[in-house]
Design an enzyme around this catalytic site. Structure first.
Site, PDB file in Angstrom:
ATOM      1  N   CYS A  99      28.485  29.645  26.026  1.00 36.22           N
ATOM      2  CA  CYS A  99      28.628  29.577  24.580  1.00 36.22           C
ATOM      3  C   CYS A  99      27.787  28.430  24.021  1.00 36.22           C
ATOM      4  CB  CYS A  99      30.101  29.378  24.223  1.00 36.22           C
ATOM      5  SG  CYS A  99      30.400  29.188  22.467  1.00 36.22           S
ATOM      6  N   GLU A 100      27.144  28.661  22.908  1.00 37.65           N
ATOM      7  CA  GLU A 100      26.290  27.634  22.321  1.00 37.65           C
ATOM      8  C   GLU A 100      27.074  26.472  21.715  1.00 37.65           C
ATOM      9  OE1 GLU A 100      25.597  29.516  17.865  1.00 37.65           O
ATOM     10  OE2 GLU A 100      24.168  29.979  19.442  1.00 37.65           O
ATOM     11  N   HIS A 101      28.361  26.651  21.482  1.00 29.04           N
ATOM     12  CA  HIS A 101      29.144  25.607  20.824  1.00 29.04           C
ATOM     13  C   HIS A 101      29.532  24.474  21.771  1.00 29.04           C
ATOM     14  CE1 HIS A 101      30.372  28.962  17.835  1.00 29.04           C
ATOM     15  NE2 HIS A 101      29.268  28.377  17.454  1.00 29.04           N
ATOM     16  N   HIS A 102      29.911  24.813  23.009  1.00 31.95           N
ATOM     17  CA  HIS A 102      30.338  23.787  23.960  1.00 31.95           C
ATOM     18  C   HIS A 102      29.540  23.849  25.271  1.00 31.95           C
ATOM     19  CE1 HIS A 102      33.956  24.429  21.384  1.00 31.95           C
ATOM     20  NE2 HIS A 102      33.972  23.115  21.425  1.00 31.95           N
ATOM     21  N   GLN A 140      29.124  35.204  21.728  1.00 35.97           N
ATOM     22  CA  GLN A 140      29.291  36.556  22.256  1.00 35.97           C
ATOM     23  C   GLN A 140      28.874  37.599  21.231  1.00 35.97           C
ATOM     24  OE1 GLN A 140      33.005  37.344  24.326  1.00 35.97           O
ATOM     25  NE2 GLN A 140      32.950  39.491  23.743  1.00 35.97           N
ATOM     26  N   HIS A 168      36.504  33.099  27.534  1.00 37.14           N
ATOM     27  CA  HIS A 168      35.724  31.912  27.213  1.00 37.14           C
ATOM     28  C   HIS A 168      36.386  30.658  27.769  1.00 37.14           C
ATOM     29  CE1 HIS A 168      32.882  33.671  24.116  1.00 37.14           C
ATOM     30  NE2 HIS A 168      33.683  34.679  24.405  1.00 37.14           N
ATOM     31  N   CYS A 170      35.687  27.624  27.136  1.00 45.64           N
ATOM     32  CA  CYS A 170      35.921  26.585  26.129  1.00 45.64           C
ATOM     33  C   CYS A 170      37.307  26.732  25.519  1.00 45.64           C
ATOM     34  CB  CYS A 170      34.852  26.635  25.041  1.00 45.64           C
ATOM     35  SG  CYS A 170      34.783  28.181  24.126  1.00 45.64           S
TER      36      CYS A 170
END
Length: 208
Positions: A99-102, A140, A168, A170
């Protein structure tokens, strides 16, 4: 993954066409050392001395999708389809992405279908397209969209259907700490979007 002589990579999100300079391997190694020290440990102790190298090597594998071209994978097609005009479906394609966030992993399965018009592609190439996009940073939702776009633009099928079911990390290892919660995303184009019976058939076949 071999770093290009003129290092560059292309983002897959809103700035999808933006080319950015890739840092050197030495810079990446130093960045890992900084994170180890920031976490509160000693990067020079025995157990961590080779960790920067291992992390950089792992990142090279996890994110080698930036150096691959989905269009190239879908470029070799076969036009002798003998009049076949029904669904081609691949189930249970492994998804290993971040995931690009974490930058935490999300793991699951992809279900990919299309209805050919004048040409088909080798089924392994569809799995390879999923793998290429999975080995990049994105959500996703974006991953689902990119797979559908690649198949639609390169094969010009009557329709494309994509479903991804993933967990996920995260969410399971930080934050709310809820385990065994899966996220399902879908994307339908062409006849899959307009024909509800066909869409339902795909969903039923995808889940067996």
């Amino acid at each position: 993954m071999t770093t290009p002589s003129t290092p560059a990579l292309v983002s897959v999100n809103d700035a999808r066409d933006t080319v950015v300079t890739r840092p050197s391997r030495d810079e990446a190694l130093k960045a890992v050392r900084t994170l180890l020290a920031w976490a509160g440990d000693n990067p020079d102790r025995e157990g961590l001395k080779d960790t920067p190298k291992r992390v950089v090597d792992a990142y090279a594998e996890w994110f080698d999708g930036y150096d691959a071209d989905p269009a190239k994978e879908l470029s070799r097609t076969f036009e002798d389809v003998q009049g076949y005009d029904d669904m081609v479906l691949l189930r249970d394609i492994e998804v290993e992405s971040h995931c690009e966030h974490h930058m935490a992993p999300f793991l699951g399965k992809a279900y990919v279908a299309y209805i050919p018009t004048e040409k088909v592609v080798g089924i392994s190439k569809l799995a390879r397209v999923v793998e290429i996009f999975s080995r990049r940073l994105q959500t996703q939702e974006t991953l689902t969209q990119l797979i559908a776009e690649a198949i639609e633009s390169n094969l010009q099928p009557a329709g494309v259907a994509i479903m991804i079911d993933a967990e996920h990390q995260c969410m399971t290892t930080r934050g709310v700490h809820h385990r065994h919660v899966s996220t399902i995303t879908t994307r339908f184009t062409g006849v899959f979007k307009t024909d509800e019976a066909l869409k339902d058939r795909f969903l039923k076949l995808a889940k067996g």
